[in-house]
Scaffold this motif. Sequence first.
Motif, short mmCIF file in Angstrom:
data_model
loop_
_atom_site.label_atom_id
_atom_site.label_comp_id
_atom_site.label_asym_id
_atom_site.label_seq_id
_atom_site.Cartn_x
_atom_site.Cartn_y
_atom_site.Cartn_z
N GLN A 14 33.93 33.12 26.68
CA GLN A 14 33.58 32.16 25.45
C GLN A 14 34.98 31.63 25.12
O GLN A 14 35.21 30.63 24.65
N ALA A 15 35.82 32.64 25.02
CA ALA A 15 37.22 32.17 24.55
C ALA A 15 38.16 31.90 25.41
O ALA A 15 39.32 31.35 25.09
N GLY A 16 37.73 31.71 26.57
CA GLY A 16 38.72 31.37 27.87
C GLY A 16 39.77 32.18 28.08
O GLY A 16 40.83 31.78 28.98
N GLU A 17 39.41 33.51 27.83
CA GLU A 17 40.45 34.61 28.17
C GLU A 17 40.10 35.18 29.55
O GLU A 17 40.71 36.19 30.01
N ALA A 18 38.73 35.08 29.84
CA ALA A 18 38.38 35.89 31.24
C ALA A 18 37.64 34.71 32.17
O ALA A 18 37.31 33.50 31.37
N ARG A 19 37.70 34.86 33.25
CA ARG A 19 37.28 33.86 34.51
C ARG A 19 35.77 33.80 34.02
O ARG A 19 35.14 34.58 33.65
N ASP A 20 35.28 32.71 34.66
CA ASP A 20 34.05 32.07 34.28
C ASP A 20 33.18 31.91 35.41
O ASP A 20 32.19 31.25 35.49
N ASP A 21 33.88 32.07 36.69
CA ASP A 21 33.17 31.88 38.06
C ASP A 21 32.55 33.06 38.57
O ASP A 21 31.76 32.99 39.26
N ALA A 56 44.17 41.78 36.05
CA ALA A 56 44.47 40.50 36.76
C ALA A 56 43.33 39.80 37.45
O ALA A 56 43.37 38.64 37.53
N GLY A 57 42.52 40.52 37.91
CA GLY A 57 41.43 40.29 38.51
C GLY A 57 40.33 39.73 37.37
O GLY A 57 39.46 38.85 37.95
N LEU A 58 40.41 39.85 36.27
CA LEU A 58 39.49 39.34 35.28
C LEU A 58 40.20 38.03 34.55
O LEU A 58 39.34 37.07 34.02
N ARG A 59 41.41 37.69 34.74
CA ARG A 59 42.04 36.51 34.09
C ARG A 59 41.23 35.37 34.68
O ARG A 59 41.29 35.03 35.94
N PRO A 60 41.24 34.21 33.96
CA PRO A 60 40.74 33.02 34.33
C PRO A 60 41.56 32.40 35.47
O PRO A 60 43.08 32.49 35.57
N GLN A 61 41.27 31.67 36.66
CA GLN A 61 41.92 31.10 37.61
C GLN A 61 42.40 29.92 37.15
O GLN A 61 41.93 29.08 36.29
N SER A 62 43.86 29.59 37.47
CA SER A 62 44.45 28.50 37.15
C SER A 62 43.95 27.33 37.88
O SER A 62 43.63 27.23 38.97
#
Length: 62
Positions: A14-21, A56-62
């Motif tokens: 929700q905060a845009g700090e973790a990937r959403d896919d 690193a695997g949790l970060r949102p993809q660019s």
Amino acid sequence: MRHFIRGLLAEGVQAGEARDDVTPDELAGYCLHALAGAGALTSKAAVRRLVGVTLAGLRPQS
């Protein structure tokens, strides 16, 4: 533990700090399985690397 991590990850999405896919539940399972191996590692440096790779695997993809 899975419920707790899933909640944190849902907040991160929700905060845009973790990937959403990937669903927070699936990510929680990934985290728990990835970090379960930390107990078998022989150095603090190896544990730090494992945590870094997991995060690193949790970060949102660019």
